[in-house]
Design a protein around this motif. Structure first.
Motif, PDB file in Angstrom:
ATOM      1  N   THR A 158      50.676  33.377  15.891  1.00  5.91           N
ATOM      2  CA  THR A 158      49.553  32.612  15.342  1.00  5.91           C
ATOM      3  C   THR A 158      49.187  33.165  13.829  1.00  5.91           C
ATOM      4  N   PRO A 159      48.816  32.339  13.073  1.00  3.33           N
ATOM      5  CA  PRO A 159      48.379  32.819  11.582  1.00  3.33           C
ATOM      6  C   PRO A 159      47.329  33.760  11.802  1.00  3.33           C
ATOM      7  N   GLU A 160      46.257  33.620  12.644  1.00  2.00           N
ATOM      8  CA  GLU A 160      45.197  34.572  12.703  1.00  2.00           C
ATOM      9  C   GLU A 160      45.471  35.821  13.355  1.00  2.00           C
ATOM     10  N   VAL A 161      44.872  36.823  12.711  1.00  2.00           N
ATOM     11  CA  VAL A 161      45.098  38.189  13.233  1.00  2.00           C
ATOM     12  C   VAL A 161      44.548  38.158  14.706  1.00  2.00           C
ATOM     13  N   LEU A 162      44.785  38.685  15.535  1.00  2.00           N
ATOM     14  CA  LEU A 162      44.297  38.771  16.747  1.00  2.00           C
ATOM     15  C   LEU A 162      43.152  40.039  16.865  1.00  2.00           C
ATOM     16  N   ARG A 163      42.024  40.001  17.467  1.00  2.00           N
ATOM     17  CA  ARG A 163      40.884  40.867  17.530  1.00  2.00           C
ATOM     18  C   ARG A 163      41.465  41.906  18.372  1.00  2.00           C
ATOM     19  N   VAL A 164      41.547  43.345  18.147  1.00  2.00           N
ATOM     20  CA  VAL A 164      41.753  44.289  18.993  1.00  2.00           C
ATOM     21  C   VAL A 164      40.752  45.131  19.193  1.00  2.00           C
ATOM     22  N   TYR A 165      40.527  45.572  20.489  1.00  2.00           N
ATOM     23  CA  TYR A 165      39.184  46.638  20.479  1.00  2.00           C
ATOM     24  C   TYR A 165      39.834  48.014  21.245  1.00  2.00           C
ATOM     25  N   ILE A 166      39.512  48.734  20.176  1.00  2.00           N
ATOM     26  CA  ILE A 166      40.002  50.091  20.592  1.00  2.00           C
ATOM     27  C   ILE A 166      38.935  51.117  21.182  1.00  2.00           C
ATOM     28  N   GLY A 167      39.374  51.673  22.180  1.00  2.00           N
ATOM     29  CA  GLY A 167      38.325  52.699  23.221  1.00  2.00           C
ATOM     30  C   GLY A 167      39.085  53.172  24.225  1.00  2.00           C
ATOM     31  N   SER A 168      38.312  53.765  25.136  1.00  2.00           N
ATOM     32  CA  SER A 168      38.699  54.484  26.318  1.00  2.00           C
ATOM     33  C   SER A 168      37.855  53.812  27.364  1.00  2.00           C
ATOM     34  N   PHE A 169      38.463  52.815  27.986  1.00  2.00           N
ATOM     35  CA  PHE A 169      37.723  51.840  29.007  1.00  2.00           C
ATOM     36  C   PHE A 169      37.832  52.393  30.500  1.00  2.00           C
ATOM     37  N   TRP A 170      37.727  53.850  30.693  1.00  2.00           N
ATOM     38  CA  TRP A 170      37.873  54.048  32.029  1.00  2.00           C
ATOM     39  C   TRP A 170      36.621  55.392  32.228  1.00  2.00           C
ATOM     40  N   ALA A 171      36.495  55.764  33.510  1.00  2.00           N
ATOM     41  CA  ALA A 171      35.511  56.713  33.760  1.00  2.00           C
ATOM     42  C   ALA A 171      35.828  58.022  33.615  1.00  2.00           C
ATOM     43  N   HIS A 172      36.357  58.371  32.461  1.00  2.00           N
ATOM     44  CA  HIS A 172      36.686  59.709  32.263  1.00  2.00           C
ATOM     45  C   HIS A 172      36.239  60.414  31.084  1.00  2.00           C
ATOM     46  N   PRO A 173      35.863  61.730  30.990  1.00  2.00           N
ATOM     47  CA  PRO A 173      35.647  62.091  29.542  1.00  2.00           C
ATOM     48  C   PRO A 173      36.815  61.730  28.739  1.00  2.00           C
ATOM     49  N   LEU A 174      36.377  61.936  27.261  1.00  2.00           N
ATOM     50  CA  LEU A 174      37.168  61.803  26.043  1.00  2.00           C
ATOM     51  C   LEU A 174      38.072  62.946  25.988  1.00  2.00           C
ATOM     52  N   ARG A 175      39.299  62.949  25.888  1.00  2.00           N
ATOM     53  CA  ARG A 175      40.074  63.828  25.763  1.00  2.00           C
ATOM     54  C   ARG A 175      40.135  64.213  24.230  1.00  2.00           C
ATOM     55  N   ASN A 176      39.965  63.307  23.368  1.00  2.34           N
ATOM     56  CA  ASN A 176      39.853  63.692  21.726  1.00  2.34           C
ATOM     57  C   ASN A 176      38.731  62.969  21.380  1.00  2.34           C
ATOM     58  N   THR A 177      37.706  63.525  20.916  1.00  2.00           N
ATOM     59  CA  THR A 177      36.130  63.249  20.556  1.00  2.00           C
ATOM     60  C   THR A 177      35.856  62.718  19.281  1.00  2.00           C
ATOM     61  N   GLU A 178      37.020  63.007  18.281  1.00  2.00           N
ATOM     62  CA  GLU A 178      36.717  62.711  16.998  1.00  2.00           C
ATOM     63  C   GLU A 178      36.440  61.252  16.814  1.00  2.00           C
ATOM     64  N   ASN A 179      36.904  60.203  17.550  1.00  4.34           N
ATOM     65  CA  ASN A 179      36.617  58.868  17.307  1.00  4.34           C
ATOM     66  C   ASN A 179      35.783  58.301  18.150  1.00  4.34           C
ATOM     67  N   ARG A 180      34.837  59.100  18.644  1.00  6.26           N
ATOM     68  CA  ARG A 180      33.865  58.590  19.848  1.00  6.26           C
ATOM     69  C   ARG A 180      32.820  57.605  19.334  1.00  6.26           C
ATOM     70  N   ARG A 181      32.204  57.956  18.195  1.00  5.67           N
ATOM     71  CA  ARG A 181      31.502  56.717  17.571  1.00  5.67           C
ATOM     72  C   ARG A 181      32.320  55.262  17.623  1.00  5.67           C
ATOM     73  N   LEU A 182      33.457  55.212  17.137  1.00  5.27           N
ATOM     74  CA  LEU A 182      34.302  54.012  16.865  1.00  5.27           C
ATOM     75  C   LEU A 182      34.468  53.550  18.274  1.00  5.27           C
ATOM     76  N   PHE A 183      34.801  54.344  19.415  1.00  2.00           N
ATOM     77  CA  PHE A 183      35.006  53.643  20.630  1.00  2.00           C
ATOM     78  C   PHE A 183      33.698  53.023  21.464  1.00  2.00           C
ATOM     79  N   GLU A 184      32.791  53.696  20.841  1.00  2.00           N
ATOM     80  CA  GLU A 184      31.455  53.036  21.515  1.00  2.00           C
ATOM     81  C   GLU A 184      31.062  51.765  21.076  1.00  2.00           C
ATOM     82  N   ALA A 185      31.387  51.837  19.697  1.00  2.00           N
ATOM     83  CA  ALA A 185      31.050  50.454  18.982  1.00  2.00           C
ATOM     84  C   ALA A 185      32.001  49.323  19.265  1.00  2.00           C
TER      85      ALA A 185
END
Length: 371
Positions: free
Chosen positions: A79-106
């Motif tokens: 497809t010529p369009e770039v697919l929308r990719v959502y990056i995050g941690s979509f499970w009920a576990h504490p974040l192992r690496n917290t430096e991207n927490r705001r990105l994951f929440e957004a």
């Protein structure tokens, strides 16, 4: 006993959103997954990608993982369009690496909004389906009329039919050039070849330019006016949202359910989670007449029983809160006891042992530094 990819294709034609899930620490697209993705051909506008468990890697690795994912998907989804990719941690576990927490929440919020807005865009998606069907019908007309034109009038019909079926990929290319049609508008070659095996080419119709002209006029003019009508209708109607299940009673989305709640709250935060409520707990603490900065079990019990929790539960809370085991509570231990009471009153289970993020700062063992 059934063709899994055909089932996926059937659903893909009828659903509003297709979500492909990948784990950040294992990106490989298996042959089975690749075939499944290929069965969504023609439904590319419905596809979204979720890069899950992105907290398992650091920021630098995540950039590489994202690039590798897009490269892998580029080989499977044309497809010529770039697919929308959502990056995050979509499970009920504490974040192992917290430096991207705001990105994951957004990103979680964006995915939630995307799903929530599906009812509003239902009419537009139906219009897109109509456009796809019209373009496909046009392409079929070109293919069928070409096959009809190439058939001999008397002898050698069967041999010519076999030849035309085998030459179908070349015919596609020829028709693309002649009528300026996108390759993505053509039906899948192998499937078309299988279907043509059972057809009598002599019964096919010749091309009818007036009908093609009518379809072109519809695509060029009528669709635009339909789109305007849809927008007017949407603006005059109340906003529709997804309802039911995990979508009820939340504006933040269902993805964080269980994560950061109860005893898990604050697991990935640098600051002690109890600190935000400690000033209020301190006021109560100093009304209990502390001696040398601590209150006895008798004094603490007077306050703790006001929660109306069973004695067995309060006993467990005492054991968890008395970090140094001296039978008394200092201001931090008391605040922790109040926090654990609140967790229980909110309907969450108490932990079996005190998690490291709940240990009061003054009771944490200092990290040993290497010589």
């Amino acid at each position: 006993g059934y063709d899994f990819c055909q089932v996926l294709q059937w659903f893909a034609e009828r659903v509003d959103r297709i979500i492909l899930l990948f784990d950040a620490h294992k990106l490989d697209i298996s042959d089975e997954f690749s075939e499944a993705i290929k069965s969504f051909r023609g439904q590319d506008d419905k596809i979204r990608v979720v890069l899950n468990k992105a907290d398992q890697v650091d920021t630098q690795q995540l950039m590489r993982v994202y690039g590798a994912l897009m490269w892998s998907l580029g080989k499977v989804i044309n497809t010529p369009e770039v697919l929308r990719v959502y990056i995050g941690s979509f499970w009920a576990h504490p974040l192992r690496n917290t430096e991207n927490r705001r990105l994951f929440e957004a990103e979680a919020q964006d995915l939630f909004k995307d799903i929530q807005s599906l009812p509003q865009k239902a009419a537009v998606r139906k219009l897109n389906d109509l456009i796809k069907r019209a373009r496909l019908a046009k392409v079929h007309a070109y293919i069928i009329s070409y096959l009809k034109k190439e058939m001999p009038s008397v002898f050698g019909k069967e041999n010519k039919k076999k030849e035309l079926i085998s030459r179908l990929p070349e015919i596609y290319i020829q028709l693309q050039r002649e009528y300026h049609i996108s390759a993505g508008d053509f039906p899948e070659v192998k499937k078309m070849q299988e279907l043509l095996e059972t057809c009598d080419f002599t019964k096919f119709h010749s091309l009818k330019p007036k009908l093609i002209e009518t379809v072109d006029n519809m695509l060029a003019n009528k669709i635009a006016s339909l789109m305007n009508l849809i927008r007017q209708e949407e603006s005059n109607m109340p906003t529709e949202m997804v309802h039911g299940g995990a979508f009820d009673g939340t504006m933040a989305g269902p993805f964080g359910h269980g994560y950061g709640e109860g005893a898990k709250e604050g697991a990935d935060e640098e600051e002690w989670v109890v600190a935000k409520d400690k000033p209020a707990y301190d006021e109560i603490f100093y009304t209990l007449s502390p001696i040398n900065g601590k209150i006895s079990g008798i004094s603490a019990k007077k306050e703790m029983v006001t929660s109306k929790l069973p004695n067995s539960v309060l006993g467990k809370i005492w054991k968890l809160a008395d970090c140094d085991g001296d039978g008394m509570l200092d201001d931090e231990e008391f605040a922790l006891a109040k926090h654990l009471i609140k967790i229980k009153l909110d309907g969450y289970e108490l932990p079996g042992t005190l998690p490291s993020h709940l240990v009061p700062p003054s009771h944490r063992k200092p990290l040993q530094t290497a010589e």
